[in-house]
Design a protein around this motif. Structure first.
Motif, PDB file in Angstrom:
ATOM      1  N   TYR A 174       1.078  -1.171  -0.055  1.00  0.00           N
ATOM      2  CA  TYR A 174      -0.075  -0.029   0.106  1.00  0.00           C
ATOM      3  C   TYR A 174       0.863   1.284   0.016  1.00  0.00           C
ATOM      4  CZ  TYR A 174      -4.146  -2.726   0.687  1.00  0.00           C
ATOM      5  OH  TYR A 174      -5.448  -3.376   0.403  1.00  0.00           O
ATOM      6  N   ILE A 175       2.045   1.271   0.662  1.00  0.00           N
ATOM      7  CA  ILE A 175       2.733   2.416   1.014  1.00  0.00           C
ATOM      8  C   ILE A 175       3.781   2.574  -0.336  1.00  0.00           C
ATOM      9  CG2 ILE A 175       4.261   3.861   2.305  1.00  0.00           C
ATOM     10  CD1 ILE A 175       1.517   3.850   3.525  1.00  0.00           C
ATOM     11  N   LEU A 176       4.519   1.639  -0.478  1.00  0.00           N
ATOM     12  CA  LEU A 176       5.598   1.573  -1.500  1.00  0.00           C
ATOM     13  C   LEU A 176       5.071   1.187  -2.952  1.00  0.00           C
ATOM     14  CD1 LEU A 176       8.773   0.216   0.235  1.00  0.00           C
ATOM     15  CD2 LEU A 176       7.979   2.659   0.242  1.00  0.00           C
ATOM     16  N   GLY A 177       3.936   0.486  -2.960  1.00  0.00           N
ATOM     17  CA  GLY A 177       3.328   0.337  -4.354  1.00  0.00           C
ATOM     18  C   GLY A 177       4.138  -0.880  -4.872  1.00  0.00           C
ATOM     19  N   TYR A 178       4.517  -1.967  -4.133  1.00  0.00           N
ATOM     20  CA  TYR A 178       5.124  -3.180  -4.527  1.00  0.00           C
ATOM     21  C   TYR A 178       3.903  -3.945  -4.468  1.00  0.00           C
ATOM     22  CZ  TYR A 178       9.622  -1.554  -2.822  1.00  0.00           C
ATOM     23  OH  TYR A 178      10.879  -0.869  -2.588  1.00  0.00           O
ATOM     24  N   GLN A 179       3.783  -4.937  -5.619  1.00  0.00           N
ATOM     25  CA  GLN A 179       2.781  -5.653  -6.151  1.00  0.00           C
ATOM     26  C   GLN A 179       3.341  -6.904  -5.861  1.00  0.00           C
ATOM     27  OE1 GLN A 179       1.479  -4.966 -10.221  1.00  0.00           O
ATOM     28  NE2 GLN A 179      -0.073  -3.410  -9.575  1.00  0.00           N
ATOM     29  N   ASN A 180       2.210  -7.465  -4.832  1.00  0.00           N
ATOM     30  CA  ASN A 180       2.663  -8.856  -4.441  1.00  0.00           C
ATOM     31  C   ASN A 180       4.007  -9.035  -4.039  1.00  0.00           C
ATOM     32  OD1 ASN A 180       1.722 -11.344  -3.712  1.00  0.00           O
ATOM     33  ND2 ASN A 180       2.087 -12.251  -5.708  1.00  0.00           N
ATOM     34  N   PRO A 181       4.627  -8.262  -3.017  1.00  0.00           N
ATOM     35  CA  PRO A 181       6.038  -8.086  -2.769  1.00  0.00           C
ATOM     36  C   PRO A 181       6.686  -9.576  -2.526  1.00  0.00           C
ATOM     37  CG  PRO A 181       4.839  -7.252  -0.957  1.00  0.00           C
ATOM     38  CD  PRO A 181       3.757  -7.544  -2.088  1.00  0.00           C
ATOM     39  N   THR A 182       7.941  -9.849  -2.941  1.00  0.00           N
ATOM     40  CA  THR A 182       8.496 -10.714  -2.456  1.00  0.00           C
ATOM     41  C   THR A 182       8.888 -10.919  -1.059  1.00  0.00           C
ATOM     42  OG1 THR A 182      10.705 -10.000  -3.406  1.00  0.00           O
ATOM     43  CG2 THR A 182       9.295 -11.466  -4.780  1.00  0.00           C
ATOM     44  N   VAL A 183       8.978 -12.199  -0.427  1.00  0.00           N
ATOM     45  CA  VAL A 183       9.293 -12.483   0.939  1.00  0.00           C
ATOM     46  C   VAL A 183      10.337 -13.205   1.214  1.00  0.00           C
ATOM     47  CG1 VAL A 183       8.476 -13.030   3.339  1.00  0.00           C
ATOM     48  CG2 VAL A 183       6.860 -11.826   1.642  1.00  0.00           C
ATOM     49  N   GLY A 184      11.364 -13.065   1.428  1.00  0.00           N
ATOM     50  CA  GLY A 184      12.537 -14.090   2.067  1.00  0.00           C
ATOM     51  C   GLY A 184      12.838 -14.280   3.423  1.00  0.00           C
ATOM     52  N   LEU A 185      13.207 -15.303   4.048  1.00  0.00           N
ATOM     53  CA  LEU A 185      13.474 -15.733   5.312  1.00  0.00           C
ATOM     54  C   LEU A 185      14.938 -15.432   5.398  1.00  0.00           C
ATOM     55  CD1 LEU A 185      12.482 -16.672   7.982  1.00  0.00           C
ATOM     56  CD2 LEU A 185      12.730 -18.887   7.197  1.00  0.00           C
ATOM     57  N   LEU A 186      15.225 -14.599   6.267  1.00  0.00           N
ATOM     58  CA  LEU A 186      16.647 -14.547   6.448  1.00  0.00           C
ATOM     59  C   LEU A 186      17.404 -15.810   7.161  1.00  0.00           C
ATOM     60  CD1 LEU A 186      19.250 -12.469   6.132  1.00  0.00           C
ATOM     61  CD2 LEU A 186      18.509 -11.719   8.561  1.00  0.00           C
ATOM     62  N   ASN A 187      18.171 -16.246   6.373  1.00  0.00           N
ATOM     63  CA  ASN A 187      18.743 -17.550   6.968  1.00  0.00           C
ATOM     64  C   ASN A 187      20.406 -17.850   6.519  1.00  0.00           C
ATOM     65  OD1 ASN A 187      19.176 -20.373   8.168  1.00  0.00           O
ATOM     66  ND2 ASN A 187      16.927 -20.775   7.413  1.00  0.00           N
ATOM     67  N   ILE A 188      20.893 -18.986   7.065  1.00  0.00           N
ATOM     68  CA  ILE A 188      22.409 -19.032   6.680  1.00  0.00           C
ATOM     69  C   ILE A 188      22.379 -19.995   5.690  1.00  0.00           C
ATOM     70  CG2 ILE A 188      23.068 -18.455   9.070  1.00  0.00           C
ATOM     71  CD1 ILE A 188      23.324 -21.581   9.499  1.00  0.00           C
TER      72      ILE A 188
END
Lengths: 339, 339
Positions: A174-188
């Motif tokens: 809604y705020i940055l206009g990212y459509q279906n933003p990609t989500v990553g889990l921070l890991n090693i």
């Protein structure tokens, strides 16, 4: 819920930040001028200090109020103790205005821990949210990424990480206009079997969710912009954020050291300075405005202690946008749908 | 225990790394030349490949052996699976030479996970060490700091963090000459009550120990050099290490982007390049040599996959020093004293 036509009222913590009240008032005045009084600002803090600052500007035609708060929570105060002892702090007074619906949003560049605790305590949590979260923006090769949690929560459970991802997705779309933003889990590591127990469990939850989950991302993937939202526990997020903020300091130290070696080198570094500043502007984390505390029943925007007037102005605009776009209602609905 | 006068034998994994075997052999040859054959190198790997590389140099007067290993664990192989399936890998063959006392140390720029697992499995742990650890150097305003664990261990218990600190202290005092090195616990605030449960417990253990514990350090304190040894769980350490390694990549991207804006800017960035490289050399993590896996019964030095011949040469010298200075015996004694 915000209805078009109403004038939004934004509480500004006049006493919060390393350069309060001057940078805060200056940023507030700029926001009102630039927006042509599109909203009203309520400056909360020591009345006299606020007025003394305001007098430095032509302030007659600005739509503001001043509400007195006799106490100040300092940057180094322990959040819990300070909130108990300083009942009439600008943070508590300001947030109570939002709670009582006398204002729509609260912004502060003050003691982050105190603003987070007070927001959760006074405004309460959105139904379905276990723990409110705060994110931070990282500049990347592909634009900004939002990393959350940046320090509000330690020992997060997998379910909390899922909630952070959900709130981050709503915020950035809604705020940055990212459509279906990609989500990553921070890991090693990239494989789902990598990491600590929390990460392994969170991987499963994220994979089953409706989010655009792209899997694990590593420390090296953040600045590449591999994911638009990077989820992690606040212990890791906070250490990473503070480490990132310190990089420019080391670089400045290195350049200073180099410049001190000879007169020619000093001149040369001086010549390079402007370009370095321009090129590395994005990497200067202090240039970014504030970020919202997501998951509380109201809009709270938290800024860097060293916020410039420009940063304060941007935080006010961000607060207005959060209200206009009903971000909290969107979060509430999403939370209901996954419960 | 190493006794003066004996010739040290160092096993070099000829097949490990992104530029193997060429960078490895080249680094090995340089080490022998520079030290005037002070030690013997045992190159382990595919005999023919090793010999083909050696032929590029005048190699007649060098003190080396070649021991064949028919298999190669690739950089992207899963460590556990690869160690099971590739019994005749250069990593396994090389480490067995150390185990059987036919050699004194092992160095590899290969698959880090595989080298760590194989070292622990084949060499075993030093009495009293719960988990072997690997550290990484960070350049700081006050010289190098050693951060550990850098990824060998996740979900570390407070006792493990204490052990990492002990091993790091011994390593930096004997190898880097740090006298009574300062130890900091990586955390999200200065007070002992800060952080997750593990950090709070580890704080107590470190405070009660004989180490020069200076308390918690935050993300921003690492590059300032506030502590010479920074202790953390490998989940945080690995993310931080990989993040730090990626900073120069983002900077290069930013400069390239700037240079592409005009012909003049391109020339200007070209002029600045040499200085940038000199000033930021320390920040280039690939310039550093390898680090030891501390806590195993033998010397294992692990290097970056992209190791240059110079890095390999330095790893070999580091291995020699680890043997000469009996680091493992010192660790063993210290562990006995705290049990």
């Amino acid at each position: 819920m915000f209805t078009k036509g109403e004038k939004i009222k934004i509480v500004v913590d006049a006493m919060g930040g390393d350069y309060a009240p001057s940078n805060i008032i200056s940023g507030g005045v700029d926001a009102l001028k630039e927006s042509n009084n599109r909203f009203q600002i309520i400056f909360v803090g020591k009345e006299k200090s606020i007025f003394d600052e305001l007098k430095k500007f032509p302030y007659e035609n600005l739509d503001y109020q001043i509400i007195n708060a006799s106490e100040v929570i300092e940057m180094h105060d322990s959040p819990t103790a300070a909130l108990k002892q300083k009942k009439d702090s600008s943070i508590s007074v300001g947030l109570n205005l939002v709670k009582e619906k006398k204002a729509d949003a609260f912004i502060s560049a003050g003691n982050t821990g105190a603003v987070m605790s007070a927001s959760t305590l006074i405004l309460g949590r959105i139904d379905g949210v276990s723990r409110p979260t705060i994110g931070t923006f990282f500049p990347t090769e592909k634009g900004k990424s939002l990393l959350l949690d940046a320090g509000a929560n330690v020992d997060s459970k997998p379910q909390h990480l899922l909630e952070f991802a959900l709130m981050g997705s709503i915020f950035t779309s809604y705020i940055l206009g990212y459509q279906n933003p990609t989500v990553g889990l921070l890991n090693i590591g990239e494989e789902s079997s990598k990491g600590n127990e929390t990460a392994q469990e969170a991987y499963k939850l994220l994979k089953e969710s409706s989010l655009n989950f792209i899997g694990n991302v590593e420390g090296r993937d953040i600045l590449k912009g591999k994911a638009q939202i990077v989820v992690c526990d606040g212990f890791v997020g906070n250490i990473l954020l503070k480490f990132a903020e310190s990089i420019l300091t080391l670089m400045k130290f290195k350049f200073k050291d180099y410049a001190s070696q000879s007169f020619f080198k000093k001149i040369w570094v001086g010549l390079m300075y402007g370009t370095l500043k321009t090129v590395l502007k994005d990497i200067d984390y202090q240039e970014h405005g504030g970020v919202p505390l997501l998951g509380v029943n109201g809009v709270t925007i938290i800024g860097h202690g060293g916020s410039t007037p420009k940063a304060i102005k941007n935080m006010i605009f961000r607060a207005e946008e959060m209200v206009q776009k009903n971000i909290n209602e969107h979060i509430q609905q999403k939370m209901k749908s996954i419960l």
